[in-house]
Design an enzyme around this catalytic site. Structure first.
Site, PDB file in Angstrom:
ATOM      1  CG  ASP A  12      -1.265   1.843   3.524  1.00  0.00           C
ATOM      2  OD1 ASP A  12      -0.833   1.604   4.647  1.00  0.00           O
ATOM      3  OD2 ASP A  12      -1.618   0.957   2.899  1.00  0.00           O
ATOM      4  NE  ARG A  14      -2.601  -3.178  -3.695  1.00  0.00           N
ATOM      5  CZ  ARG A  14      -2.433  -3.291  -2.710  1.00  0.00           C
ATOM      6  NH1 ARG A  14      -2.147  -2.257  -1.719  1.00  0.00           N
ATOM      7  NH2 ARG A  14      -2.747  -4.379  -1.903  1.00  0.00           N
ATOM      8  CG  PHE A  47     -12.314   0.695   3.921  1.00  0.00           C
ATOM      9  CD1 PHE A  47     -11.532  -0.147   5.001  1.00  0.00           C
ATOM     10  CD2 PHE A  47     -12.015   0.652   2.358  1.00  0.00           C
ATOM     11  CE1 PHE A  47     -10.438  -0.952   4.555  1.00  0.00           C
ATOM     12  CE2 PHE A  47     -10.973  -0.641   2.091  1.00  0.00           C
ATOM     13  CZ  PHE A  47     -10.140  -1.112   3.013  1.00  0.00           C
ATOM     14  CB  VAL A  48      -9.931   6.001   2.284  1.00  0.00           C
ATOM     15  CG1 VAL A  48     -10.673   7.017   3.177  1.00  0.00           C
ATOM     16  CG2 VAL A  48      -8.668   5.537   3.304  1.00  0.00           C
ATOM     17  CG  ASP A  56      -7.553   0.853  10.682  1.00  0.00           C
ATOM     18  OD1 ASP A  56      -8.197   1.723  11.032  1.00  0.00           O
ATOM     19  OD2 ASP A  56      -8.078  -0.554  10.387  1.00  0.00           O
ATOM     20  N   GLY A  78       0.856  -1.265  -0.015  1.00  0.00           N
ATOM     21  CA  GLY A  78       0.088  -0.076   0.013  1.00  0.00           C
ATOM     22  C   GLY A  78       0.939   1.208  -0.157  1.00  0.00           C
TER      23      GLY A  78
END
Ligand code: IMP
Ligand code: MG
Length: 171
Positions: free
Chosen positions: A97, A162, A149-150, A100, A42
């Site tokens: 990235d 992506r 959520f992105v 969370d 990511g």
């Protein structure tokens, strides 16, 4: 589930913020010859954008981690690919990235400590502090976002999206 029509963070905003992050890393790490450790997959577009702007000597390496979150309470992180080079006595900047729950970054920091890194700093493009479970904080962060959520700019939903040039929510 589809990415939203309008981005949460547009490509120009990403560009400008990442340039500022690269500047900050350069200021803080000018004398350290840091090892930038990109967390695959990511963070690859983020790492590419950072390194394009960095004007200090650095070493680039990669790790790959997978977190198995079978239940909400047990999130085990497996290091699928360790760094190729030794980080012993080196100053590490972990390029992530997104932070969370923080479990992945926390496990990577533990691993890097065991490998006797001289120092470890986290640079995260995105931060969702409301979701944090593990005790980690970014030294530098691009954007603080709400609990959404992105996808895009390297971030995926089951390996999809992506390729988007900006950050979008899912609708
Ligand atoms: P952690 O919960 O902080 O360990 O994050 C683990 C990984 O989950 C991150 O490195 C991302 O790959 C992924 N992740 C967490 N939140 C999102 C999101 O909103 N979109 C896409 N991937 C995410
Ligand atoms: Mg992912």
């Amino acid at each position: 589930m589809r990415p939203s029509e309008t981005p949460l963070i547009g490509a120009d905003a990403l560009e400008a913020r990442i340039a500022a992050l690269a500047w900050d890393i350069g200021e803080d790490c000018a004398q350290l010859r840091p090892v930038l450790v990109c967390v695959l997959q990511g963070a690859l577009p983020f790492a590419r954008a950072i390194t394009r702007r960095l004007r200090i000597p650095y070493t680039l390496d990669f790790v790959r981690a997978k977190s198995y979150t079978d239940t909400e309470s047990s999130g085990t992180v497996h290091l699928l690919r360790p760094p190729a080079m030794s980080v012993r006595r080196r100053h590490v900047v972990l390029l992530e990235d997104i932070l969370d729950t923080g479990r992945t970054a926390h496990a990577l920091v533990q691993y890097l400590r065991e490998q006797q890194a001289a120092s470890i700093r986290i640079c995260a493009l995105l931060d969702k502090p409301s979701r944090r479970i593990a005790p980690v904080a970014a030294h530098w962060r691009g954007f603080v976002i709400p609990d959404l959520f992105v996808v895009g700019f390297g971030l995926d939903l089951n390996e999809r999206f992506r390729e988007l040039p900006d950050i979008r929510t899912l609708a």
